[in-house]
Design a protein around this motif. Structure first.
Motif, PDB file in Angstrom:
ATOM      1  N   ARG A   1       0.821  -1.220   0.000  1.00 29.18           N
ATOM      2  CA  ARG A   1       0.000   0.000   0.000  1.00 29.18           C
ATOM      3  C   ARG A   1       0.851   1.265   0.000  1.00 29.18           C
ATOM      4  O   ARG A   1       0.313   2.367  -0.026  1.00 29.18           O
ATOM      5  CB  ARG A   1      -0.921   0.020   1.221  1.00 29.18           C
TER       6      ARG A   1
ATOM      7  N   GLN B   1       2.456  -0.748   4.984  1.00 32.82           N
ATOM      8  CA  GLN B   1       1.564  -1.885   5.168  1.00 32.82           C
ATOM      9  C   GLN B   1       1.523  -2.696   3.878  1.00 32.82           C
ATOM     10  O   GLN B   1       1.518  -2.132   2.786  1.00 32.82           O
ATOM     11  CB  GLN B   1       0.148  -1.415   5.507  1.00 32.82           C
TER      12      GLN B   1
ATOM     13  N   ALA C   1       0.386  -6.911   2.154  1.00 33.79           N
ATOM     14  CA  ALA C   1      -0.301  -8.196   2.316  1.00 33.79           C
ATOM     15  C   ALA C   1       0.328  -9.185   1.345  1.00 33.79           C
ATOM     16  O   ALA C   1       0.880  -8.793   0.309  1.00 33.79           O
ATOM     17  CB  ALA C   1      -1.788  -8.068   2.051  1.00 33.79           C
TER      18      ALA C   1
ATOM     19  N   GLU D   1      -4.978  -8.263   8.556  1.00 33.77           N
ATOM     20  CA  GLU D   1      -5.313  -7.724   7.245  1.00 33.77           C
ATOM     21  C   GLU D   1      -4.073  -7.174   6.547  1.00 33.77           C
ATOM     22  O   GLU D   1      -3.877  -7.384   5.350  1.00 33.77           O
ATOM     23  CB  GLU D   1      -6.381  -6.644   7.362  1.00 33.77           C
ATOM     24  N   TRP D   2      -3.206  -6.486   7.306  1.00 31.02           N
ATOM     25  CA  TRP D   2      -1.988  -5.902   6.745  1.00 31.02           C
ATOM     26  C   TRP D   2      -0.823  -6.163   7.682  1.00 31.02           C
ATOM     27  O   TRP D   2      -0.993  -6.223   8.900  1.00 31.02           O
ATOM     28  CB  TRP D   2      -2.165  -4.394   6.530  1.00 31.02           C
TER      29      TRP D   2
ATOM     30  N   GLY E   1      -4.826  -0.841  -1.726  1.00 29.64           N
ATOM     31  CA  GLY E   1      -4.675  -2.230  -1.292  1.00 29.64           C
ATOM     32  C   GLY E   1      -5.439  -3.231  -2.126  1.00 29.64           C
ATOM     33  O   GLY E   1      -5.705  -4.342  -1.669  1.00 29.64           O
TER      34      GLY E   1
END
Length: 113
Positions: free
Chosen positions: A42, A46, A48, A72-73, A103
Motif C-alpha cells: 500500500r 503496510q 499483504a 489484514e496488513w 490495497g
C-alpha cells in the motif's frame, strides 16, 4: 486444465496496469506450473501476501488465492521474511509485487467462510 503460470502472470500484470496499479515481476518461476505469490504494497508501510488457495478450495482449474496471514496488513519486512522462506522451500516460485495505495489485489480469492 489450469492456465500455465507464465501466461497467468502476463495477464495479471496487464490487469493491474489497466486498473492503474503498477505491478512488477520480482521473480520468474517455472513457466508451466510454478507457484505464484502476490505481494500487495500500500506504500504506507503496510502490505499483504497472497498465495495459492488449498487444493480443496480449487474448482474447475481456476487459480484461486488466499491471504497468507491472519492480520489484514503486515509490515513489508515480515512479508519479505516469509517470501525468503518460501524461496528456500521452492526455487521455482513466482513473485509479483503490486503497488496500490488502496490495497486492491485483483485476484480470484477462495471463499473465506
Amino acid at each position: 486444465m489450469r492456465l500455465r503460470s507464465d501466461i497467468w502472470i502476463a495477464a495479471y500484470l496487464r490487469r493491474c496496469g489497466v486498473e492503474g496499479a503498477p505491478a512488477y515481476l520480482r521473480r520468474r518461476g517455472a513457466a508451466e506450473a510454478g507457484t505464484i505469490f502476490v505481494k500487495i504494497d500500500r506504500l504506507d508501510g503496510q502490505a499483504a501476501l497472497f498465495g495459492p488457495a488449498p487444493p480443496s478450495e480449487v474448482d474447475d482449474g481456476v487459480r484461486l488465492f488466499t491471504r497468507l496471514h491472519k492480520e489484514e496488513w503486515l509490515d513489508p519486512g515480515a512479508i519479505e521474511a516469509r517470501l525468503k522462506r518460501e524461496i528456500d522451500f521452492d526455487v521455482d516460485l513466482w513473485i509479483v509485487e503490486v503497488e496500490d495505495r488502496l490495497g486492491r489485489n485483483f485476484l480470484d480469492l477462495a471463499d473465506a467462510s
